[in-house]
Write an enzyme that holds these catalytic residues in place. Sequence first.
Site, mmCIF file in Angstrom:
data_model
loop_
_atom_site.group_PDB
_atom_site.id
_atom_site.type_symbol
_atom_site.label_atom_id
_atom_site.label_comp_id
_atom_site.label_asym_id
_atom_site.label_seq_id
_atom_site.Cartn_x
_atom_site.Cartn_y
_atom_site.Cartn_z
ATOM 1 N N HIS A 185 68.513 46.975 4.029
ATOM 2 C CA HIS A 185 69.683 46.553 4.800
ATOM 3 C C HIS A 185 70.707 45.955 3.856
ATOM 4 C CE1 HIS A 185 72.110 44.939 8.084
ATOM 5 N NE2 HIS A 185 72.173 43.816 7.401
ATOM 6 N N ASP A 238 70.247 40.434 20.333
ATOM 7 C CA ASP A 238 71.186 40.346 19.217
ATOM 8 C C ASP A 238 72.524 40.993 19.574
ATOM 9 O OD1 ASP A 238 71.842 39.782 16.381
ATOM 10 O OD2 ASP A 238 72.001 41.963 16.293
ATOM 11 N N ARG A 241 79.234 35.712 19.616
ATOM 12 C CA ARG A 241 79.547 34.971 18.381
ATOM 13 C C ARG A 241 80.862 35.449 17.784
ATOM 14 N NH1 ARG A 241 74.779 36.465 14.869
ATOM 15 N NH2 ARG A 241 75.942 35.356 13.245
ATOM 16 N N SER A 261 69.664 37.232 13.217
ATOM 17 C CA SER A 261 70.252 38.511 13.622
ATOM 18 C C SER A 261 69.753 39.647 12.728
ATOM 19 C CB SER A 261 71.777 38.418 13.561
ATOM 20 O OG SER A 261 72.377 39.673 13.806
ATOM 21 N N LYS A 302 66.201 42.471 13.682
ATOM 22 C CA LYS A 302 66.336 43.934 13.710
ATOM 23 C C LYS A 302 65.427 44.592 12.674
ATOM 24 C CE LYS A 302 70.771 43.308 13.474
ATOM 25 N NZ LYS A 302 72.232 43.391 13.393
#
Length: 447
Positions: A82, A161, A168, A183, A187
């Site tokens: 990621h 999320d 947010r 967050s 995931k």
Amino acid sequence: MRVYDLITKKKHGVKLSKEEINYIIEGYVSGDIPDYQISSLLMAIYFKGMDLEETIDLTEAMINSGDVVDLSHIKGITADKHSTGGVGDKTSLVLLPLMASCGLKVSKMSGRGLGHTGGTLDKLESIPGFNINLTKEEMFSVVNSVGFAIAGQTANLVPADKKLYALRDVTATVDNISLIASSIMSKKIASGADNIILDVKIGSGAFMKDIDHAVKLAETMVSIGKGFNRNVGVVLTNMEEPLGKAVGNSLEVIEAVNTMKGNGPEDFTELCIFLNSVMLKLTGIVSNIEEGRLKTNEVLESGKSLEKFREFISSQGGNIEYIDETNKFNSSTYSYGMVSPEDGYIEAIDAEKIGICSLMSGAGRETKESEINYSAGIFLCKKTGNQVKKGELLGTVYTDRNGIEEELRDMFMDSYIFSDSPVSRKETIIGLVDELGFTDLRRKVVN
């Protein structure tokens, strides 16, 4: 249990229990708790923070709000990657073939670009025929046969999320370490892989603007990973200037292919090699990062990663003729050369402004509904530290939009700062955070 009492509790900096956090997340996802109360709670968290135990409990509650992917059908060592996003970040297109060529199995769910940061799915969809809409069974089949697959999110992963992030985003509570870490990690953990490499960008074109906060975020994510029996390594990388030279969808695919042919930009090539080296150490395939670097270089130089990329494109319906002959990609209607206004050295290139320029060209989305132009974008001929002469080409902006040349020129040129004296180029790799803590890797590169 009342949400009002929990908001009051956090407002005064009191720790929330696991049961209270579960109650909040379950109630919000089900619709029993309204946006305005969660907004108030998010602001309280923003100012008062959460400790590590609260952050892990929040991550677990978010994971449990939806499906968890079972990767037991995938044979081999499972891994995931990621990036926190950035300008010119096409890392997945090179890193995943490298990982697969080294024996790892990667089932990656990616997203689309929004604003000035590009999305992996948009880059891949610039290849005619490429299919990002795979069923779970199709995705596992590609991973088992090729070594990796990249698709859009099909499972009901972490719905909490999606709701929390949207809130947010409009309540100015995005930049909180616990909220960011939960967050990202919810995931990644819900996606099922045992080994996770995270690329956290730092600089003007990234979400994290300074090293201290990035290190704290990285350490929190490593700790969360340990809490869920996951191996997590976090590489901190520079996003003061765009990564590589290409910014835009098909332009970035072409640059990724050239990198796998051994002709990639120095900074981008360095990052892909380092990320794969860290992953190989993380998974125990090698004993140290230097050994991982040697193995990665061998794979890259042999052409194995490019062949793996071709297999991947073909297996998901893409036309590999565009990989073999990248000049097949469509060209934009207009191309505007940007030249240096003076002699000197490039001191800085503002990544965010280059990203906005690319967005203006049509390469990005201003809203989720916006259509993008796959051929639009920017190619940079010069990077930080390079010497330039007046009138020398700095880069080219590609677009199909008529009548915006002056705006594109203003934004592009505004991103450059020049110096009369030589300038060291920016380090690509800033540091590494793993279970041993933070290793500072700066001041390793000079011009």
